[in-house]
Design a protein around this motif. Sequence first.
Motif, PDB file in Angstrom:
ATOM      1  N   ASN A  17     -14.085 -30.201 -19.747  1.00  0.00           N
ATOM      2  CA  ASN A  17     -12.691 -29.636 -20.227  1.00  0.00           C
ATOM      3  C   ASN A  17     -11.849 -30.439 -19.385  1.00  0.00           C
ATOM      4  N   PHE A  18     -10.533 -30.746 -20.228  1.00  0.00           N
ATOM      5  CA  PHE A  18      -9.450 -31.522 -19.504  1.00  0.00           C
ATOM      6  C   PHE A  18      -8.230 -31.033 -19.780  1.00  0.00           C
ATOM      7  N   TYR A  19      -7.495 -30.174 -18.794  1.00  0.00           N
ATOM      8  CA  TYR A  19      -6.282 -29.528 -19.020  1.00  0.00           C
ATOM      9  C   TYR A  19      -5.005 -30.320 -18.567  1.00  0.00           C
ATOM     10  N   ILE A  20      -4.278 -30.847 -19.642  1.00  0.00           N
ATOM     11  CA  ILE A  20      -3.327 -31.914 -19.415  1.00  0.00           C
ATOM     12  C   ILE A  20      -2.240 -30.964 -18.650  1.00  0.00           C
ATOM     13  N   PHE A  21      -1.810 -29.800 -19.129  1.00  0.00           N
ATOM     14  CA  PHE A  21      -0.619 -28.948 -18.151  1.00  0.00           C
ATOM     15  C   PHE A  21      -1.471 -28.149 -17.522  1.00  0.00           C
ATOM     16  N   GLY A  22      -2.712 -27.843 -17.193  1.00  0.00           N
ATOM     17  CA  GLY A  22      -3.206 -27.195 -16.241  1.00  0.00           C
ATOM     18  C   GLY A  22      -3.485 -25.789 -16.822  1.00  0.00           C
ATOM     19  N   THR A  23      -3.861 -24.820 -16.210  1.00  0.00           N
ATOM     20  CA  THR A  23      -4.012 -23.711 -16.585  1.00  0.00           C
ATOM     21  C   THR A  23      -3.082 -22.480 -15.832  1.00  0.00           C
ATOM     22  N   ASP A  24      -3.274 -21.324 -16.577  1.00  0.00           N
ATOM     23  CA  ASP A  24      -2.438 -20.295 -16.070  1.00  0.00           C
ATOM     24  C   ASP A  24      -3.229 -19.365 -14.905  1.00  0.00           C
ATOM     25  N   TYR A  25      -2.759 -18.171 -14.879  1.00  0.00           N
ATOM     26  CA  TYR A  25      -3.357 -17.365 -13.555  1.00  0.00           C
ATOM     27  C   TYR A  25      -4.566 -16.816 -14.126  1.00  0.00           C
ATOM     28  N   LEU A  26      -4.848 -16.914 -15.462  1.00  0.00           N
ATOM     29  CA  LEU A  26      -5.932 -16.354 -16.046  1.00  0.00           C
ATOM     30  C   LEU A  26      -6.942 -17.575 -16.511  1.00  0.00           C
ATOM     31  N   GLY A  27      -6.506 -18.508 -16.317  1.00  0.00           N
ATOM     32  CA  GLY A  27      -7.274 -19.848 -16.447  1.00  0.00           C
ATOM     33  C   GLY A  27      -7.251 -20.277 -17.900  1.00  0.00           C
ATOM     34  N   ARG A  28      -6.036 -19.818 -18.756  1.00  0.00           N
ATOM     35  CA  ARG A  28      -5.896 -20.194 -20.006  1.00  0.00           C
ATOM     36  C   ARG A  28      -5.245 -21.571 -19.924  1.00  0.00           C
ATOM     37  N   ASP A  29      -5.664 -22.185 -21.076  1.00  0.00           N
ATOM     38  CA  ASP A  29      -5.133 -23.670 -21.066  1.00  0.00           C
ATOM     39  C   ASP A  29      -3.696 -23.832 -21.385  1.00  0.00           C
ATOM     40  N   MET A  30      -2.752 -24.094 -20.489  1.00  0.00           N
ATOM     41  CA  MET A  30      -1.260 -23.940 -20.601  1.00  0.00           C
ATOM     42  C   MET A  30      -0.782 -24.859 -21.924  1.00  0.00           C
ATOM     43  N   PHE A  31      -1.444 -26.023 -22.147  1.00  0.00           N
ATOM     44  CA  PHE A  31      -1.138 -26.808 -23.264  1.00  0.00           C
ATOM     45  C   PHE A  31      -1.314 -26.175 -24.652  1.00  0.00           C
ATOM     46  N   VAL A  32      -2.486 -25.449 -24.774  1.00  0.00           N
ATOM     47  CA  VAL A  32      -2.687 -24.777 -25.975  1.00  0.00           C
ATOM     48  C   VAL A  32      -1.776 -23.566 -25.887  1.00  0.00           C
ATOM     49  N   ARG A  33      -1.167 -22.837 -25.024  1.00  0.00           N
ATOM     50  CA  ARG A  33      -0.191 -21.801 -24.998  1.00  0.00           C
ATOM     51  C   ARG A  33       0.990 -22.240 -25.155  1.00  0.00           C
ATOM     52  N   ILE A  34       1.393 -23.299 -24.819  1.00  0.00           N
ATOM     53  CA  ILE A  34       2.818 -23.958 -25.150  1.00  0.00           C
ATOM     54  C   ILE A  34       2.870 -24.097 -26.621  1.00  0.00           C
ATOM     55  N   TRP A  35       1.797 -24.863 -27.380  1.00  0.00           N
ATOM     56  CA  TRP A  35       2.061 -25.006 -28.567  1.00  0.00           C
ATOM     57  C   TRP A  35       1.741 -23.633 -29.438  1.00  0.00           C
ATOM     58  N   ASP A  36       1.069 -22.692 -28.817  1.00  0.00           N
ATOM     59  CA  ASP A  36       0.887 -21.391 -29.489  1.00  0.00           C
ATOM     60  C   ASP A  36       2.254 -20.663 -29.633  1.00  0.00           C
ATOM     61  N   GLY A  37       2.983 -20.942 -28.376  1.00  0.00           N
ATOM     62  CA  GLY A  37       4.335 -20.335 -28.098  1.00  0.00           C
ATOM     63  C   GLY A  37       5.285 -20.920 -29.241  1.00  0.00           C
ATOM     64  N   ALA A  38       5.457 -22.333 -29.338  1.00  0.00           N
ATOM     65  CA  ALA A  38       6.206 -22.862 -29.884  1.00  0.00           C
ATOM     66  C   ALA A  38       5.972 -22.554 -31.726  1.00  0.00           C
ATOM     67  N   ARG A  39       4.809 -22.193 -31.998  1.00  0.00           N
ATOM     68  CA  ARG A  39       4.506 -21.692 -33.289  1.00  0.00           C
ATOM     69  C   ARG A  39       5.039 -20.387 -33.665  1.00  0.00           C
ATOM     70  N   ILE A  40       5.174 -19.460 -32.534  1.00  0.00           N
ATOM     71  CA  ILE A  40       5.581 -18.241 -32.860  1.00  0.00           C
ATOM     72  C   ILE A  40       7.186 -18.309 -32.520  1.00  0.00           C
ATOM     73  N   SER A  41       7.433 -18.878 -31.712  1.00  0.00           N
ATOM     74  CA  SER A  41       9.122 -19.121 -31.513  1.00  0.00           C
ATOM     75  C   SER A  41       9.693 -19.674 -32.705  1.00  0.00           C
ATOM     76  N   LEU A  42       9.311 -20.973 -33.002  1.00  0.00           N
ATOM     77  CA  LEU A  42       9.889 -21.462 -34.280  1.00  0.00           C
ATOM     78  C   LEU A  42       9.882 -20.594 -35.418  1.00  0.00           C
ATOM     79  N   PHE A  43       8.679 -19.904 -35.617  1.00  0.00           N
ATOM     80  CA  PHE A  43       8.431 -18.983 -37.026  1.00  0.00           C
ATOM     81  C   PHE A  43       9.671 -18.022 -36.921  1.00  0.00           C
ATOM     82  N   ILE A  44       9.901 -17.234 -35.832  1.00  0.00           N
ATOM     83  CA  ILE A  44      10.794 -16.371 -35.805  1.00  0.00           C
ATOM     84  C   ILE A  44      12.284 -16.909 -35.993  1.00  0.00           C
TER      85      ILE A  44
END
Length: 240
Positions: A17-44
Amino acid sequence: MDLAHKHVGMFYNTGSNFYIFGTDYLGRDMFVRIWDGARISLFIAFMAVIINVIIGVIYGGISGYFGGFIDNIMMRIAEIVNGIPYLLIVIILMIVMKPGVSTIIIALAMVGWVGTARLVRGEVIRLKEQEFVISAQSMGASPTRIIGKHLIPNILSIVIVNLTLAIPNAIFTEAFLSFIGLGVQVPQASWGTLANEGIQFFVQYPLELILPAFFISITMLSFNLLGDKLRDAFDPKLRR
């Protein structure tokens, strides 16, 4: 909590595993969460703006074409709607509906169409005195046909520019509402919810707040620059 945050960093590599943006406090990949957040924010943002444009074009077209008493009544209604704060609508909808993506889209769409309606109304008032509209009226064309076939196509350029410039405002509004807990709800990720999580640990791990804030800023800047370029392209008189 510090133990849970021990993997947060710009780069973190563990085995495969390689996390380019690191992980959050629950160990979730920040890179994935940023782009998932982009999908929801842009959809709205896109859904709210498209609904606003559709309502605004129809409302403003009818108001500007008929004028007189109808125009006065419709514009007074628009002023009343424009005076209702976003937060009040969101809070009311949260009481009636389940908080989430659909709720915030409805809240943004309920009051965000007024600016487009006023813009379209002004252009329709200007165009309805032109020869091609008068000719269509003299040939017996119905108001619906005149508005749909003659007036709206001639103001599409202004509507497209307005749509492009409205997207950054919708993105920021969604991020703000999600940031204060009135928008997208966890575990769904939008840039606003990511910023809300990041500010809690900003002193120890500033990257968790800086990343969503950076993407909010760069996306808003990109759409504003695109809107400015489209405005220059559609109206060369505005070029400096």
